[in-house]
Write a protein that holds these residues in place. Structure first.
Motif, mmCIF file in Angstrom:
data_model
loop_
_atom_site.group_PDB
_atom_site.id
_atom_site.type_symbol
_atom_site.label_atom_id
_atom_site.label_comp_id
_atom_site.label_asym_id
_atom_site.label_seq_id
_atom_site.Cartn_x
_atom_site.Cartn_y
_atom_site.Cartn_z
ATOM 1 N N ILE A 108 0.332 76.120 -2.006
ATOM 2 C CA ILE A 108 1.343 76.162 -3.054
ATOM 3 C C ILE A 108 2.238 77.364 -2.819
ATOM 4 C CG2 ILE A 108 -0.163 77.435 -4.650
ATOM 5 C CD1 ILE A 108 1.117 75.710 -6.918
ATOM 6 N N ARG B 40 4.374 72.159 -2.860
ATOM 7 C CA ARG B 40 2.948 71.943 -2.675
ATOM 8 C C ARG B 40 2.754 71.004 -1.489
ATOM 9 N NH1 ARG B 40 1.376 70.493 -8.978
ATOM 10 N NH2 ARG B 40 2.945 71.858 -9.915
ATOM 11 N N TYR C 3 -0.520 68.950 0.849
ATOM 12 C CA TYR C 3 -1.929 68.585 0.846
ATOM 13 C C TYR C 3 -2.356 68.001 2.188
ATOM 14 C CZ TYR C 3 -1.228 68.888 -4.200
ATOM 15 O OH TYR C 3 -0.922 69.330 -5.458
ATOM 16 N N THR D 293 -2.325 73.982 -8.485
ATOM 17 C CA THR D 293 -1.392 74.592 -9.427
ATOM 18 C C THR D 293 -1.639 76.094 -9.450
ATOM 19 O OG1 THR D 293 -2.917 74.238 -11.283
ATOM 20 C CG2 THR D 293 -1.241 72.538 -10.907
#
Length: 116
Positions: free
Chosen positions: A51, A58, A60, A71
């Motif tokens: 992040i 963001r 992944y 977050t």
């Protein structure tokens, strides 16, 4: 000195959920992107999510995309990892990480075990 304190791990059944927390200190938290990594037994450490400093960006790993959400709260120097639909292959120790002042900083990690 940079410090991370991860928490929230535990034993959960397949399909379950957990939320990991990471308390950060020792660096200007709101100026730095932070990452979650994991390492399973006998496996290499892999990046799970990252992040940006302001939380707008963001990214992944493909293996967790759509199931995990990263977050952060810059007011309290915390990073979170919400993990849904957990699978046995998610079993690992999960770590916070930051690259700060040309050094790598890791927390001690929190164990997540997914098993029935």
């Amino acid at each position: 000195q940079v410090q991370f304190a991860e928490s929230g791990g535990g034993l959960v059944e397949p399909g379950g959920s957990l939320r990991l927390s990471c308390a950060a200190s020792g660096f200007p938290f709101s100026d730095y992107g932070v990452m979650w990594y994991r390492q399973g037994t006998g496996k290499e450490r892999e990046k799970v999510a990252e992040i940006s400093s302001d939380g707008r960006y963001r990214k992944y790993a493909d293996s967790v995309k759509g199931r995990f959400t990263i977050t952060r709260d810059n007011d309290v120097n915390m990073v979170y990892l919400r993990m849904n639909d957990l699978k046995p292959e998610d079993t690992a120790v999960y770590f916070c990480y930051v690259r700060y002042q040309v050094a790598d900083w890791w927390g001690q990690g929190t164990q997540v075990t997914v098993s029935s």
